[in-house]
Design a protein around this motif. Structure first.
Motif, PDB file in Angstrom:
ATOM      1  N   LYS A 134       3.441   7.942  -4.232  1.00 41.62           N
ATOM      2  CA  LYS A 134       2.433   8.632  -3.416  1.00 41.62           C
ATOM      3  C   LYS A 134       2.394  10.133  -3.713  1.00 41.62           C
ATOM      4  O   LYS A 134       1.323  10.664  -4.019  1.00 41.62           O
ATOM      5  CB  LYS A 134       2.683   8.349  -1.928  1.00 41.62           C
ATOM      6  CG  LYS A 134       1.546   8.847  -1.067  1.00 41.62           C
ATOM      7  CD  LYS A 134       1.780   8.588   0.404  1.00 41.62           C
ATOM      8  CE  LYS A 134       0.624   9.161   1.199  1.00 41.62           C
ATOM      9  NZ  LYS A 134       0.804   8.935   2.637  1.00 41.62           N
TER      10      LYS A 134
ATOM     11  N   TYR B  90      -7.843   7.375  -7.198  1.00 47.67           N
ATOM     12  CA  TYR B  90      -7.871   5.918  -7.327  1.00 47.67           C
ATOM     13  C   TYR B  90      -7.289   5.202  -6.121  1.00 47.67           C
ATOM     14  O   TYR B  90      -6.542   5.768  -5.333  1.00 47.67           O
ATOM     15  CB  TYR B  90      -7.084   5.480  -8.572  1.00 47.67           C
ATOM     16  CG  TYR B  90      -7.360   6.302  -9.799  1.00 47.67           C
ATOM     17  CD1 TYR B  90      -8.665   6.443 -10.267  1.00 47.67           C
ATOM     18  CD2 TYR B  90      -6.340   6.943 -10.482  1.00 47.67           C
ATOM     19  CE1 TYR B  90      -8.928   7.200 -11.398  1.00 47.67           C
ATOM     20  CE2 TYR B  90      -6.591   7.696 -11.613  1.00 47.67           C
ATOM     21  CZ  TYR B  90      -7.890   7.829 -12.065  1.00 47.67           C
ATOM     22  OH  TYR B  90      -8.137   8.580 -13.184  1.00 47.67           O
ATOM     23  N   GLU B  91      -7.617   3.900  -6.060  1.00 45.80           N
ATOM     24  CA  GLU B  91      -6.966   3.020  -5.087  1.00 45.80           C
ATOM     25  C   GLU B  91      -5.644   2.594  -5.726  1.00 45.80           C
ATOM     26  O   GLU B  91      -5.633   2.076  -6.841  1.00 45.80           O
ATOM     27  CB  GLU B  91      -7.882   1.818  -4.867  1.00 45.80           C
ATOM     28  CG  GLU B  91      -7.482   0.911  -3.742  1.00 45.80           C
ATOM     29  CD  GLU B  91      -8.576  -0.141  -3.502  1.00 45.80           C
ATOM     30  OE1 GLU B  91      -9.760   0.232  -3.335  1.00 45.80           O
ATOM     31  OE2 GLU B  91      -8.238  -1.327  -3.509  1.00 45.80           O
ATOM     32  N   ILE B  92      -4.522   2.843  -5.041  1.00 45.05           N
ATOM     33  CA  ILE B  92      -3.218   2.609  -5.660  1.00 45.05           C
ATOM     34  C   ILE B  92      -2.399   1.596  -4.861  1.00 45.05           C
ATOM     35  O   ILE B  92      -2.369   1.651  -3.633  1.00 45.05           O
ATOM     36  CB  ILE B  92      -2.447   3.944  -5.796  1.00 45.05           C
ATOM     37  CG1 ILE B  92      -3.219   4.856  -6.759  1.00 45.05           C
ATOM     38  CG2 ILE B  92      -1.021   3.727  -6.307  1.00 45.05           C
ATOM     39  CD1 ILE B  92      -2.720   6.271  -6.821  1.00 45.05           C
ATOM     40  N   TYR B  93      -1.774   0.661  -5.562  1.00 46.03           N
ATOM     41  CA  TYR B  93      -0.867  -0.291  -4.931  1.00 46.03           C
ATOM     42  C   TYR B  93       0.480  -0.245  -5.636  1.00 46.03           C
ATOM     43  O   TYR B  93       0.569   0.110  -6.803  1.00 46.03           O
ATOM     44  CB  TYR B  93      -1.430  -1.718  -5.005  1.00 46.03           C
ATOM     45  CG  TYR B  93      -2.694  -1.879  -4.215  1.00 46.03           C
ATOM     46  CD1 TYR B  93      -2.646  -2.015  -2.823  1.00 46.03           C
ATOM     47  CD2 TYR B  93      -3.930  -1.854  -4.837  1.00 46.03           C
ATOM     48  CE1 TYR B  93      -3.808  -2.122  -2.081  1.00 46.03           C
ATOM     49  CE2 TYR B  93      -5.098  -1.967  -4.098  1.00 46.03           C
ATOM     50  CZ  TYR B  93      -5.032  -2.096  -2.716  1.00 46.03           C
ATOM     51  OH  TYR B  93      -6.176  -2.197  -1.997  1.00 46.03           O
TER      52      TYR B  93
ATOM     53  N   ILE C 162      -8.127  -6.469  -3.495  1.00 49.12           N
ATOM     54  CA  ILE C 162      -8.747  -5.750  -4.615  1.00 49.12           C
ATOM     55  C   ILE C 162     -10.179  -6.262  -4.783  1.00 49.12           C
ATOM     56  O   ILE C 162     -10.408  -7.348  -5.309  1.00 49.12           O
ATOM     57  CB  ILE C 162      -7.917  -5.914  -5.910  1.00 49.12           C
ATOM     58  CG1 ILE C 162      -6.494  -5.388  -5.670  1.00 49.12           C
ATOM     59  CG2 ILE C 162      -8.575  -5.204  -7.084  1.00 49.12           C
ATOM     60  CD1 ILE C 162      -5.550  -5.611  -6.821  1.00 49.12           C
TER      61      ILE C 162
ATOM     62  N   ASN D 156     -14.618  -4.956  -4.998  1.00 51.65           N
ATOM     63  CA  ASN D 156     -15.555  -3.851  -5.203  1.00 51.65           C
ATOM     64  C   ASN D 156     -17.001  -4.304  -4.994  1.00 51.65           C
ATOM     65  O   ASN D 156     -17.879  -3.979  -5.799  1.00 51.65           O
ATOM     66  CB  ASN D 156     -15.355  -3.252  -6.609  1.00 51.65           C
ATOM     67  CG  ASN D 156     -16.085  -1.940  -6.797  1.00 51.65           C
ATOM     68  OD1 ASN D 156     -16.396  -1.243  -5.823  1.00 51.65           O
ATOM     69  ND2 ASN D 156     -16.389  -1.605  -8.035  1.00 51.65           N
TER      70      ASN D 156
ATOM     71  N   GLN E 204     -18.381   6.373 -11.864  1.00 57.37           N
ATOM     72  CA  GLN E 204     -18.719   5.702 -10.608  1.00 57.37           C
ATOM     73  C   GLN E 204     -20.210   5.792 -10.335  1.00 57.37           C
ATOM     74  O   GLN E 204     -20.828   4.830  -9.911  1.00 57.37           O
ATOM     75  CB  GLN E 204     -17.928   6.310  -9.460  1.00 57.37           C
ATOM     76  CG  GLN E 204     -16.499   5.829  -9.431  1.00 57.37           C
ATOM     77  CD  GLN E 204     -15.799   6.214  -8.155  1.00 57.37           C
ATOM     78  OE1 GLN E 204     -15.765   7.394  -7.797  1.00 57.37           O
ATOM     79  NE2 GLN E 204     -15.249   5.252  -7.450  1.00 57.37           N
TER      80      GLN E 204
ATOM     81  N   THR F  72       0.861  -1.172   0.000  1.00 55.49           N
ATOM     82  CA  THR F  72       0.000   0.000   0.000  1.00 55.49           C
ATOM     83  C   THR F  72       0.904   1.231   0.000  1.00 55.49           C
ATOM     84  O   THR F  72       2.111   1.119   0.230  1.00 55.49           O
ATOM     85  CB  THR F  72      -0.886   0.057   1.250  1.00 55.49           C
ATOM     86  OG1 THR F  72      -0.016   0.216   2.381  1.00 55.49           O
ATOM     87  CG2 THR F  72      -1.703  -1.216   1.428  1.00 55.49           C
TER      88      THR F  72
ATOM     89  N   VAL G  10      -8.394   0.557  -9.961  1.00 49.83           N
ATOM     90  CA  VAL G  10      -7.252   0.231  -9.111  1.00 49.83           C
ATOM     91  C   VAL G  10      -6.004   0.399  -9.964  1.00 49.83           C
ATOM     92  O   VAL G  10      -5.865  -0.255 -10.996  1.00 49.83           O
ATOM     93  CB  VAL G  10      -7.369  -1.213  -8.568  1.00 49.83           C
ATOM     94  CG1 VAL G  10      -6.123  -1.595  -7.801  1.00 49.83           C
ATOM     95  CG2 VAL G  10      -8.610  -1.348  -7.704  1.00 49.83           C
TER      96      VAL G  10
ATOM     97  N   LYS H 295     -14.773   0.694 -10.059  1.00 47.35           N
ATOM     98  CA  LYS H 295     -13.664   1.234  -9.273  1.00 47.35           C
ATOM     99  C   LYS H 295     -12.385   1.027 -10.057  1.00 47.35           C
ATOM    100  O   LYS H 295     -12.197  -0.030 -10.659  1.00 47.35           O
ATOM    101  CB  LYS H 295     -13.589   0.478  -7.952  1.00 47.35           C
ATOM    102  CG  LYS H 295     -12.363   0.762  -7.134  1.00 47.35           C
ATOM    103  CD  LYS H 295     -12.620   0.483  -5.673  1.00 47.35           C
ATOM    104  CE  LYS H 295     -11.883  -0.738  -5.214  1.00 47.35           C
ATOM    105  NZ  LYS H 295     -12.085  -1.002  -3.780  1.00 47.35           N
TER     106      LYS H 295
END
Lengths: 169, 556
Positions: A100, A110-113, A44, A46, A78, A33, A86, A84
Motif C-alpha cells: 500500500k 490502479y486497482e490493487i490486490y 475483478i 469492468n 482509459q 484488498t 488491475v 482498467k
C-alpha cells in the motif's frame, strides 16, 4: 472407410470447438484488498470493458517500470478504451505490508490486490514476473505477455484496441 | 469386420460429441505452463562452481490445470535429471514424476480442495505452505483443505495433511483451523466507515510419534517428547483514512527440536507494522520479535524443508547484485528488529522535481539477536530472554534511491547503501562486515526498435578474502552491465563483476533471450553468482554456475 474418416474429422472439429473458447479469469480465488479484507477474484470487473491484469511485486524492477510507465499514459488509455488495470501483488509476508505505501508513494492509479500466498498466480499459470494478461468484456483471457521493457506498453494498448474493434464487428 | 469399424466410429462420435457438449455447455478449459532449465557447468574453484559429472543438468516442470464450472483439477510433473547446481542434497531431489495433484470444488461460499494444497493463516507465523521453484522449496500439504464463507466478510478455514518432503511425504500430521472477520462487511453501520477493521485467529497442531533423544549430560535420560505441539496466533488489520496498522502475535507450545537443540521453552513471535500514505508520499515502520519459533512437522529436520510456519526477514528485498550480495537470513530461533520505509514523489514542475518529477525512496533496517541467559541444556527450559533488550547486532542497512526521468528517452536511477553484516546469520563466526554500495542504472529508449540499459555498481567492503574465511564475496568489487532490447522479442545482455582489491573472482556473463507473448527462451554463457537476477525485463532466482545455461518457460 469413408464413414470412419468422416467420423474422425467430425471428432476433430468437435474437439477443436473446445479450444475456440478462451480460458476465463478465475473467479473463486481468495485475494486481499489493501484494507486487509479477503475477497474472491470475481470482484475483478469492468462493466463489460477490457481489463489488464498485471502480476507484480514491490521488489521486481521490470514490474515497477511497467506500472510506472503505464501510469503516464493511463488516463489517455482509459478515455480512449475504457480499459482498467488491475495490479496483483505477489509480495509475501516479508513485503506485503509495503504494497500500500509503495503504490501510494508512487501515485499508482490502479486497482490493487494482494496475493500473498500466490493462489491467483498459480491459478493463472504465472511463473516469473512481470506477467500481464488482457481480459475481454466476457472475462475471457485473450492475450498474455511476460517481461517488460520500455515500449511494451504500446503493444498492450494496441491489443486492447484490436479487441474493441473486433467486438464491434 | 465392418461391424467393428462401425461400432468404433459410433463410439468415437459419441465420445467426441459428449466431450464437445460437456466442454461447450459447462466451459471446461485446460491451461498450464511448462518450464525447463538446463545447465552445462565446469569446475571453477575460484567462484565455487562444481564439476558436473553428467555434463548436463536439467530441472523441468509442467503444470496442467483443468477448470470446468465450479470444479478444478491440477497436476504437476517435475523432473530433476540430475538437479541443477545448488539443489542440495542432490540424491533427494533427483528423480521425476507427479509431484502435485489436486481436485477442488469452489463456490462463492465454499472451497474444498483434496490433494496437494497451499494455504496461509494470517501472515504465516503459524502456518504457510508454499513453493518456490528456484529455491527447490515445496512444503505443500497433501490432505484436505476447506474454506467456508457463510456470510460476506467471514472466512473459516480447516485443514489436515502431511507435508511434501522431496519425493515423499513426512510422517508428521499437520492440522489447522483459522477464522477471519471483516467488521465493515458484517456490521452494517460500519459499511462506509473510514475505520476498516479485520480480526483473525488461528490454531495449528502437529502430531508426531515418539523417538529416542538422549540428554548428553545424562546419557541414561531419554527425553519425554511431546507428540502433539500446538501453535496459536491472533491478528488485527486496521486502517483509518491514510493510516494503517497491522499486527499479529503468535505462541507455540513446548516443541523440542533439532533447531532449538531439544529445549522445552515455549515459542512466541510478534509483528507490528504501521504506516501513513497519501498520493505521492508514504512512510511505514515495522517491528518484529521472534523467540524460538521454528515450527516443523518433523522435529529432527534441519535445512529449508518441512517448515509449517513462515517467518520472513523484514529487511528490504534488494534486487541489484551488490545490494543483495550479503543478504540477511531470518533467524527463526531468535531475533528482533525494526525497518522503516519512506517513499516520496517530488511533484513535476517543482525545483527538484523538474519537468517529469523525481521519485525518492529511503529504507533502513536493524536486526539483532535476543538478550538471552542460558539456564540449561537439552531437556530443560534452555534459556530466558529479556523482552525489550537487544543481543548482538545481526544486520543493519540504510539505502537511498533517486529515480529520475531526464528527458523523453533517458531514465536514471541512482542508489547509495550502507550495510553491516554479521556472518553469524549464515552460521559462521567472524567479525562484522561493513559495506558501501553505489549504483547507477540508466535506461535509454533509443527509438521504438532499440532500447538500451546500462548498470554500473561498486561495492567497497572491509571484509578480506583469506584461505580460512574462504568467503568469495570478500573484497572490493566493480560491476558493469549492458542490456540491449531489440524490437519486441529479442534481448542481449553482457555483464562483468570483478574483485579489484583483496578479493577473488571475475564473473562475466553473456545472455541472449527471445520473448513472444508468454513464451521465453534464454541462453547464457559465463560465470554466474547465485541470487536474484533481473535482466531482459524479468526477475528470477538463479544458481551459481560456470558454463552454458538454457531456459525455456511458457504459459498457455
Amino acid at each position: 472407410m469413408k464413414k470412419i474418416i468422416f467420423t474422425i474429422i467430425l471428432s476433430f472439429v468437435a474437439i477443436a470447438g473446445i479450444n475456440a473458447q478462451n480460458a476465463k479469469l478465475p473467479d473463486n480465488i481468495s485475494l486481499k484488498t489493501l484494507d486487509g479484507q479477503t475477497v474472491q477474484s470475481s470482484v475483478i470487473q469492468n462493466d463489460g470493458r477490457p481489463i489488464i491484469v498485471s502480476f507484480w511485486a514491490t521488489w521486481c524492477k521490470p514490474c515497477n517500470l511497467e506500472l510506472n510507465t503505464i501510469k503516464e499514459v493511463y488516463e489517455e488509455w482509459q478515455e480512449e478504451t475504457g480499459v482498467k488495470l488491475v495490479a496483483i501483488s505477489i509480495d509475501d509476508a516479508r513485503s506485503s505490508n509495503r504494497v500500500k505505501p509503495h503504490a501510494e508513494g508512487k501515485k499508482w492509479p490502479y486497482e490493487i490486490y494482494l496475493d500473498p500466498n500466490q493462489n491467483m498466480k498459480r491459478a493463472m499459470n504465472v511463473g516469473d514476473i512481470p506477467h500481464t494478461f488482457i481480459i475481454d468484456g466476457n472475462g475471457e483471457i485473450v492475450y498474455q505477455h511476460t517481461t517488460f521493457v520500455d515500449g511494451d506498453e504500446e503493444e498492450l494498448i494496441e491489443k486492447v484496441k484490436e479487441l474493441l474493434e473486433n467486438s464491434e464487428k | 469386420m465392418k461391424v467393428i469399424y462401425r461400432l468404433a466410429a459410433l463410439l468415437l462420435l459419441v465420445v467426441a460429441g459428449f466431450t464437445a457438449r460437456a466442454q461447450g455447455i459447462a466451459g471446461g478449459h485446460i491451461t498450464g505452463s511448462f518450464q525447463t532449465d538446463l545447465q552445462m557447468s565446469h569446475a571453477d574453484s575460484v567462484i565455487g562452481a562444481q564439476d558436473v559429472d553428467e555434463k548436463l543438468l536439467l530441472n523441468a516442470r509442467a503444470d496442467i490445470l483443468y477448470q470446468n464450472g465450479n470444479f478444478s483439477a491440477g497436476l504437476r510433473f517435475e523432473a530433476y535429471q540430475n538437479p541443477l547446481l545448488g539443489f542440495e542434497p542432490k540424491n533427494l531431489y533427483k528423480g521425476q514424476g507427479l509431484a502435485n495433484y489436486f481436485l477442488s470444488y469452489s463456490t462463492d461460499k465454499l472451497t474444498v480442495t483434496a490433494g496437494n494444497f497451499y494455504e496461509q493463516f494470517g501472515s504465516g507465523m503459524i502456518l504457510r505452505t508454499y513453493e518456490d521453484r528456484y529455491l527447490g522449496l515445496d512444503n505443500s500439504l497433501l490432505g484436505v483443505n476447506v474454506a467456508f464463507r457463510p456470510v460476506n466478510g467471514v472466512t473459516i478455514k480447516a485443514l489436515a495433511g502431511k507435508q511434501r518432503y522431496y519425493w515423499n511425504y513426512a510422517d508428521g500430521i499437520v492440522r489447522g483451523l483459522d477464522g477471519e472477520v471483516n467488521l465493515n462487511s458484517v456490521v452494517k453501520s460500519m459499511a462506509d466507515s473510514k475505520l476498516r477493521l479485520t480480526f483473525g485467529a488461528g490454531f495449528v497442531s502437529k502430531y508426531e510419534g515418539d523417538e529416542t533423544i538422549f540428554q548428553p549430560e545424562n546419557p541414561e535420560y531419554k527425553l519425554n517428547l511431546p507428540h502433539n505441539v500446538g501453535a496459536g496466533a491472533a491478528r488485527l488489520d486496521m486502517s483509518y483514512g491514510n493510516w494503517t496498522l497491522q499486527t499479529e502475535y503468535a505462541r507455540k507450545g513446548q516443541d523440542p527440536s533439532a533447531d532449538n537443540d531439544y529445549i522445552y521453552r515455549e515459542g512466541e513471535a510478534l509483528m507490528v507494522s504501521a504506516g501513513y500514505s497519501q498520493s505521492g508520499f508514504s512512510a511505514q515502520v515495522q517491528a518484529k520479535r521472534v523467540d524460538n519459533m521454528s515450527f516443523r512437522s518433523v522435529r529432527s529436520q534441519s535445512g529449508q524443508m518441512l517448515y509449517i510456519n513462515y517467518i520472513p526477514a523484514i529487511t528490504k528485498q534488494h534486487t541489484y547484485a551488490f545490494l543483495s550480495l550479503y543478504p540477511y537470513a531470518t533467524q527463526t530461533t531468535g531475533e528482533m528488529g525494526m525497518q522503516a520505509d519512506v517513499i516520496y514523489s517530488i511533484p513535476k514542475g517543482s525545483l527538484f522535481g523538474g519537468k517529469y518529477g523525481t521519485d525518492l525512496s529511503f529504507n533502513c533496517a536493524v536486526i539483532t539477536g535476543l538478550d538471552t541467559t542460558q539456564v540449561g541444556g537439552r531437556g530443560t527450559e534452555g534459556y530466558t530472554s529479556k523482552w525489550l533488550s537487544t543481543g548482538d547486532l545481526y544486520y543493519g542497512d540504510f539505502s537511498v534511491e533517486v529515480a529520475k526521468k531526464l528527458n523523453s528517452k533517458l531514465k536514471l536511477t541512482a542508489t547509495y547503501a550502507y550495510q553491516v553484516f554479521n556472518p553469524v546469520v549464515e552460521g559462521h563466526a567472524g567479525s562484522l562486515h561493513h559495506n558501501n554500495v553505489l549504483i547507477a542504472d540508466l535506461t535509454w529508449k533509443v527509438n521504438k526498435q532499440h532500447r538500451l540499459r546500462f548498470e554500473a555498481e561498486w561495492l567497497g567492503s572491509d571484509s578480506r578474502y583469506t584461505a580460512t574465511s574462504a568467503d568469495r564475496r570478500a573484497g572490493d568489487w566493480v560491476m558493469g552491465l549492458v542490456e540491449w532490447n531489440i524490437g519486441r522479442h529479442w534481448f542481449v545482455s553482457a555483464s562483468d563483476q570483478y574483485a579489484y582489491n583483496d578479493g577473488i573472482g571475475n564473473y562475466y556473463n553473456l545472455s541472449v533471450g527471445y520473448n513472444h507473448q508468454a513464451t521465453r527462451v534464454t541462453v547464457g554463457y559465463g560465470k554466474q553468482r547465485e541470487g536474484l537476477l533481473c535482466i531482459g525485463g524479468v526477475c528470477r532466482q538463479v544458481p551459481a554456475s560456470n558454463g552454458l545455461t538454457f531456459s525455456l518457460t511458457t504459459s498457455f
